[in-house]
Each structure stands twice: as structure tokens, then as C-alpha cells.
Motif scaffolding. Structure first.
Motif, PDB file in Angstrom:
ATOM      1  N   GLN A 170      34.451 -46.380 -69.124  1.00 22.74           N
ATOM      2  CA  GLN A 170      33.706 -45.136 -68.875  1.00 22.74           C
ATOM      3  C   GLN A 170      33.450 -44.368 -70.180  1.00 22.74           C
ATOM      4  O   GLN A 170      33.035 -43.213 -70.156  1.00 22.74           O
ATOM      5  CB  GLN A 170      34.475 -44.235 -67.894  1.00 22.74           C
ATOM      6  CG  GLN A 170      34.523 -44.753 -66.459  1.00 22.74           C
ATOM      7  CD  GLN A 170      35.464 -45.939 -66.301  1.00 22.74           C
ATOM      8  OE1 GLN A 170      36.579 -45.942 -66.853  1.00 22.74           O
ATOM      9  NE2 GLN A 170      35.028 -46.958 -65.572  1.00 22.74           N
ATOM     10  N   HIS A 171      33.758 -45.003 -71.307  1.00 23.87           N
ATOM     11  CA  HIS A 171      33.563 -44.423 -72.639  1.00 23.87           C
ATOM     12  C   HIS A 171      34.475 -43.225 -72.903  1.00 23.87           C
ATOM     13  O   HIS A 171      34.144 -42.358 -73.719  1.00 23.87           O
ATOM     14  CB  HIS A 171      32.093 -44.039 -72.859  1.00 23.87           C
ATOM     15  CG  HIS A 171      31.133 -45.150 -72.557  1.00 23.87           C
ATOM     16  ND1 HIS A 171      31.023 -46.282 -73.324  1.00 23.87           N
ATOM     17  CD2 HIS A 171      30.258 -45.308 -71.522  1.00 23.87           C
ATOM     18  CE1 HIS A 171      30.121 -47.093 -72.801  1.00 23.87           C
ATOM     19  NE2 HIS A 171      29.647 -46.537 -71.702  1.00 23.87           N
ATOM     20  N   ILE A 280      43.409 -54.523 -72.432  1.00 19.14           N
ATOM     21  CA  ILE A 280      43.109 -54.287 -73.853  1.00 19.14           C
ATOM     22  C   ILE A 280      41.937 -55.153 -74.300  1.00 19.14           C
ATOM     23  O   ILE A 280      40.993 -54.680 -74.944  1.00 19.14           O
ATOM     24  CB  ILE A 280      44.361 -54.568 -74.710  1.00 19.14           C
ATOM     25  CG1 ILE A 280      45.415 -53.477 -74.485  1.00 19.14           C
ATOM     26  CG2 ILE A 280      43.999 -54.669 -76.194  1.00 19.14           C
ATOM     27  CD1 ILE A 280      46.780 -53.800 -75.061  1.00 19.14           C
ATOM     28  N   LYS A 281      41.957 -56.431 -73.933  1.00 18.50           N
ATOM     29  CA  LYS A 281      40.873 -57.339 -74.316  1.00 18.50           C
ATOM     30  C   LYS A 281      39.562 -56.969 -73.615  1.00 18.50           C
ATOM     31  O   LYS A 281      38.483 -57.045 -74.215  1.00 18.50           O
ATOM     32  CB  LYS A 281      41.253 -58.786 -73.988  1.00 18.50           C
ATOM     33  CG  LYS A 281      42.306 -59.370 -74.921  1.00 18.50           C
ATOM     34  CD  LYS A 281      42.268 -60.886 -74.961  1.00 18.50           C
ATOM     35  CE  LYS A 281      42.483 -61.481 -73.569  1.00 18.50           C
ATOM     36  NZ  LYS A 281      42.490 -62.969 -73.621  1.00 18.50           N
ATOM     37  N   ARG A 282      39.663 -56.578 -72.346  1.00 25.99           N
ATOM     38  CA  ARG A 282      38.456 -56.211 -71.591  1.00 25.99           C
ATOM     39  C   ARG A 282      37.753 -55.020 -72.249  1.00 25.99           C
ATOM     40  O   ARG A 282      36.529 -55.026 -72.406  1.00 25.99           O
ATOM     41  CB  ARG A 282      38.860 -55.877 -70.147  1.00 25.99           C
ATOM     42  CG  ARG A 282      37.677 -55.683 -69.205  1.00 25.99           C
ATOM     43  CD  ARG A 282      38.109 -55.835 -67.755  1.00 25.99           C
ATOM     44  NE  ARG A 282      39.082 -54.808 -67.357  1.00 25.99           N
ATOM     45  CZ  ARG A 282      40.350 -55.040 -67.055  1.00 25.99           C
ATOM     46  NH1 ARG A 282      40.842 -56.279 -67.116  1.00 25.99           N
ATOM     47  NH2 ARG A 282      41.157 -54.060 -66.691  1.00 25.99           N
ATOM     48  N   TYR A 283      38.523 -54.024 -72.662  1.00 23.44           N
ATOM     49  CA  TYR A 283      37.925 -52.864 -73.326  1.00 23.44           C
ATOM     50  C   TYR A 283      37.357 -53.248 -74.691  1.00 23.44           C
ATOM     51  O   TYR A 283      36.266 -52.803 -75.081  1.00 23.44           O
ATOM     52  CB  TYR A 283      38.968 -51.757 -73.511  1.00 23.44           C
ATOM     53  CG  TYR A 283      39.399 -51.071 -72.225  1.00 23.44           C
ATOM     54  CD1 TYR A 283      38.832 -51.396 -71.001  1.00 23.44           C
ATOM     55  CD2 TYR A 283      40.385 -50.089 -72.241  1.00 23.44           C
ATOM     56  CE1 TYR A 283      39.227 -50.765 -69.828  1.00 23.44           C
ATOM     57  CE2 TYR A 283      40.793 -49.443 -71.079  1.00 23.44           C
ATOM     58  CZ  TYR A 283      40.214 -49.797 -69.872  1.00 23.44           C
ATOM     59  OH  TYR A 283      40.604 -49.164 -68.713  1.00 23.44           O
ATOM     60  N   ALA A 284      38.096 -54.092 -75.430  1.00 22.52           N
ATOM     61  CA  ALA A 284      37.648 -54.503 -76.766  1.00 22.52           C
ATOM     62  C   ALA A 284      36.347 -55.306 -76.695  1.00 22.52           C
ATOM     63  O   ALA A 284      35.483 -55.189 -77.572  1.00 22.52           O
ATOM     64  CB  ALA A 284      38.738 -55.308 -77.455  1.00 22.52           C
ATOM     65  N   ILE A 285      36.190 -56.094 -75.655  1.00 20.94           N
ATOM     66  CA  ILE A 285      34.929 -56.832 -75.450  1.00 20.94           C
ATOM     67  C   ILE A 285      33.799 -55.854 -75.133  1.00 20.94           C
ATOM     68  O   ILE A 285      32.689 -55.980 -75.667  1.00 20.94           O
ATOM     69  CB  ILE A 285      35.093 -57.863 -74.316  1.00 20.94           C
ATOM     70  CG1 ILE A 285      36.011 -59.008 -74.765  1.00 20.94           C
ATOM     71  CG2 ILE A 285      33.732 -58.421 -73.873  1.00 20.94           C
ATOM     72  CD1 ILE A 285      36.446 -59.931 -73.643  1.00 20.94           C
ATOM     73  N   ALA A 286      34.090 -54.846 -74.299  1.00 27.28           N
ATOM     74  CA  ALA A 286      33.056 -53.896 -73.867  1.00 27.28           C
ATOM     75  C   ALA A 286      32.485 -53.110 -75.044  1.00 27.28           C
ATOM     76  O   ALA A 286      31.278 -52.855 -75.099  1.00 27.28           O
ATOM     77  CB  ALA A 286      33.631 -52.949 -72.818  1.00 27.28           C
ATOM     78  N   TYR A 287      33.341 -52.714 -76.014  1.00 25.84           N
ATOM     79  CA  TYR A 287      32.792 -51.930 -77.127  1.00 25.84           C
ATOM     80  C   TYR A 287      32.490 -52.776 -78.365  1.00 25.84           C
ATOM     81  O   TYR A 287      32.145 -52.246 -79.417  1.00 25.84           O
ATOM     82  CB  TYR A 287      33.674 -50.728 -77.473  1.00 25.84           C
ATOM     83  CG  TYR A 287      35.125 -50.998 -77.819  1.00 25.84           C
ATOM     84  CD1 TYR A 287      35.496 -51.646 -78.992  1.00 25.84           C
ATOM     85  CD2 TYR A 287      36.147 -50.548 -76.974  1.00 25.84           C
ATOM     86  CE1 TYR A 287      36.820 -51.853 -79.313  1.00 25.84           C
ATOM     87  CE2 TYR A 287      37.480 -50.746 -77.284  1.00 25.84           C
ATOM     88  CZ  TYR A 287      37.819 -51.395 -78.458  1.00 25.84           C
ATOM     89  OH  TYR A 287      39.134 -51.592 -78.778  1.00 25.84           O
ATOM     90  N   GLY A 288      32.614 -54.109 -78.220  1.00 29.25           N
ATOM     91  CA  GLY A 288      32.111 -54.987 -79.268  1.00 29.25           C
ATOM     92  C   GLY A 288      33.116 -55.448 -80.298  1.00 29.25           C
ATOM     93  O   GLY A 288      32.734 -56.105 -81.275  1.00 29.25           O
ATOM     94  N   ARG A 289      34.384 -55.161 -80.100  1.00 31.30           N
ATOM     95  CA  ARG A 289      35.387 -55.640 -81.062  1.00 31.30           C
ATOM     96  C   ARG A 289      35.589 -57.150 -80.907  1.00 31.30           C
ATOM     97  O   ARG A 289      35.726 -57.876 -81.888  1.00 31.30           O
ATOM     98  CB  ARG A 289      36.707 -54.899 -80.838  1.00 31.30           C
ATOM     99  CG  ARG A 289      37.956 -55.524 -81.495  1.00 31.30           C
ATOM    100  CD  ARG A 289      38.003 -55.275 -82.977  1.00 31.30           C
ATOM    101  NE  ARG A 289      39.122 -55.973 -83.617  1.00 31.30           N
ATOM    102  CZ  ARG A 289      40.351 -55.488 -83.754  1.00 31.30           C
ATOM    103  NH1 ARG A 289      40.650 -54.285 -83.271  1.00 31.30           N
ATOM    104  NH2 ARG A 289      41.280 -56.178 -84.385  1.00 31.30           N
TER     105      ARG A 289
END
Length: 315
Positions: A170-171, A280-289
Motif C-alpha cells: 500500500q506504499h 520481506i521478499k514480496r515487498y522488495a519485489i513490489a518496489y523493485g529491489r
């Protein structure tokens, strides 16, 4: 736009010090100079001197200051004649004449500075000597000096914590994990690259705090992660993730040692809580890390790329 990274420790600290909430967690930190070295060693028994830009604990030094007040004793023996009246009872007289010692006492201060870099230790008896030794390592680079925190220990080894806070789907900022790092014997840093080992938050903290105290601290750290990220974003708007290095002093109070804007993620995958790591990985994928699974699968393998290149050459 890419994810923003901020390498300067001082730039991040200066922003965090402007937050009333976050500043309470920051040890006294200054830009390194002869003047701040003198002042900080007067104020604190232990200080850490760190490169303003650097990773993995490289270049970190510790100065421990010891002050001893040594007595200065001088004595003079003097004999005084005592007049005794004839009426004085002989029993009040000493058997023999005694000298009375007149002693004057004073003290002088000795100061010793113990400098540690890695496992190497050296001692100096003046600030000038200490400064020369520091400057040999610092040279022309920018450094900061920070009040040392006496770390809580696990099996007689100091440890600290890494708090990971990320932008969620949700940013919004969300703290997604806490792990512990135990220093290697004789080391002043806990970084894994410096020989430290990973441990769970529970393993390190529960032996020191009751269950209620542990839960309270966990909640405090989760909130602190969000407060820290929100404050940094006021000056660095493209941040997506931060890793906060937290020291717990011997009373269990948390202190922010520094904030990393390119935090390690994979270490969390080595902990038992796999669900937290998946988030942690799901969020990192979402914002491009991290790359998404879809982009991974659509990308040709190195062998396929080599085969395709050979065909193009043959043509």
C-alpha cells in the motif's frame, strides 16, 4: 525513478536529529575533528570513530578513556616539647616521646586512551599521541565520532539488532523483521562480514527481559522503524527500505547506531520465520529491489544466450 540510497552517515544522522521522537534514541554523534575528539573523550568513557561512508564495519575504531587520580603523599616528622605540670598524673604521659606526622595529601590525574581497530589494541598517554594514531588511519577521509553504548551481551559476547523497515504493497512504511548479530570474540563490531553470527531476536533478548518486557521492546522497535523511515523520507523522498542498527544497553534501552539504506535482505531467510521472509521478499519485489519471478522466468538462461549468439555469428 530508482530506489534512493544515502551513503553518508552524518547526512542521515542530521536528518534524524531533527525529529523529537527519533532523536531520543540517537547517541551523541558529531563530525570527527580534534575538537570533538577532545570533548567526546572528556564526556564519555567509550567512543566509536567511524567512516562517514563505508559498509560492513570497515574502518570502525573504538577509543576507551581511563582516568585515574594518583595520590601524592609528603610527610614531615616533627617533635614537639610538651610541658607537664608537676600536678599531672604520670599515667597520662606516654611511655616514650612520639613524633607526630604532619601529612599533606594531593592528587594528580593520569589519562590513558585505549584504541582498538579490529582485534588490534594500542594505548596512549596523551591526546596528541591518540590523534596522530587516528589520523594515520583516517588520513583525509571524513569520519564521525559517536558516544559508545555498553552493549547487552549473549554468552559474554556483545550483540546488536537489525530492524528492517520497508514500503509495503500500500506504499506505507512497515517494519517487517528484526534479527540479532553477535560479535566474534575480541571484535568491536557485530557485522557478519566481520566474523559475527546471526541469531534470533528472541534468543538474544528473552534471557535478559521478562516476557512482558520483551513484547514491549518488540513493539517499541517496530514503531521506531516506522518513525525513522518517515523522518528520513522528509529529506530523501525515494527511499523504499531501511535497515536500522540498534544497540541495547545493559538496562535494555534501545539506541540507533546507524541507518542503512541498502539493507541486507537474505540474512532474514536464514532465520526460522519463513513467513516473515516471504513477506520481506514480496515487498522488495513490489518496489523493485528484487526481480519478480515472472521476469526471471522470461529471461533466457546464460546457456541459451550463448547458443543464440553462436547462431548469429554463423549467419
Amino acid at each position: 525513478m530508482g530506489i534512493q540510497r544515502v551513503s553518508s552517515k552524518w547526512a542521515k544522522t542530521a536528518v534524524l536529529q531533527r525529529s523529537r521522537i527519533v532523536n531520543e534514541y540517537i547517541p551523541v554523534t558529531r563530525k570527527y575533528s580534534r575538537q570533538t575528539l577532545e570533548r567526546m573523550t572528556e564526556l564519555f568513557e567509550s567512543n566509536y570513530i567511524k567512516p562517514d561512508r563505508g559498509t560492513y564495519g570497515n574502518g570502525v575504531m573504538r577509543v576507551k578513556t581511563t582516568r585515574l587520580y594518583e595520590p601524592v603523599v609528603s610527610s614531615e616528622d616533627s617533635t614537639t616539647d610538651t610541658e607537664v605540670s608537676e600536678e599531672t598524673n604520670d599515667r597520662n604521659l606516654p611511655d616514650e616521646p612520639e613524633a607526630s606526622a604532619v601529612t599533606s595529601r594531593a592528587t594528580y590525574l593520569t589519562t590513558t586512551y585505549q584504541l582498538q581497530y579490529g582485534t588490534e589494541e594500542r594505548s596512549f598517554h596523551s591526546l596528541d599521541e591518540l590523534e596522530r594514531a587516528l589520523n594515520d588511519r583516517i588520513q583525509e577521509r571524513e569520519y564521525i565520532i559517536q558516544q559508545g553504548i555498553s552493549l547487552m551481551k549473549h554468552e559474554d559476547l556483545p550483540f546488536d539488532l537489525r530492524v528492517l523497515t520497508q514500503k509495503n504493497l500500500q506504499h506505507n512504511w512497515e517494519t517487517t523483521g528484526i534479527l540479532g548479530r553477535v560479535a566474534a570474540p575480541g571484535k568491536i563490531i557485530t557485522n557478519i562480514h566481520g566474523g559475527g553470527r546471526l541469531a534470533t531476536f528472541e534468543e538474544l533478548v528473552l534471557p535478559h527481559l521478562q516476557q512482558d518486557g520483551f513484547k514491549k521492546l518488540r513493539t517499541e522497535l517496530y514503531r521506531l522503524g516506522i518513525h525513522t523511515a518517515v523522518q528520513l523520507q522528509t529529506s530523501f523522498p525515494r527511499l523504499k527500505e531501511i535497515g536500522i542498527d540498534i544497540a541495547l544497553d545493559e538496562a535494555g534501552r534501545p539506541w540507533i547506531l546507524e541507518v542503512n539504506t541498502l539493507p541486507g535482505i537474505y540474512a532474514f531467510g536464514l532465520l526460522p520465520d519463513k513467513e516473515a521472509y516471504r513477506k520481506i521478499k514480496r515487498y522488495a519485489i513490489a518496489y523493485g529491489r528484487l526481480p519478480s519471478k515472472k521476469s526471471k522466468s522470461s529471461r533466457p538462461s546464460p546457456k541459451a544466450q550463448a547458443s543464440s549468439a553462436k547462431k548469429r555469428v554463423r549467419r
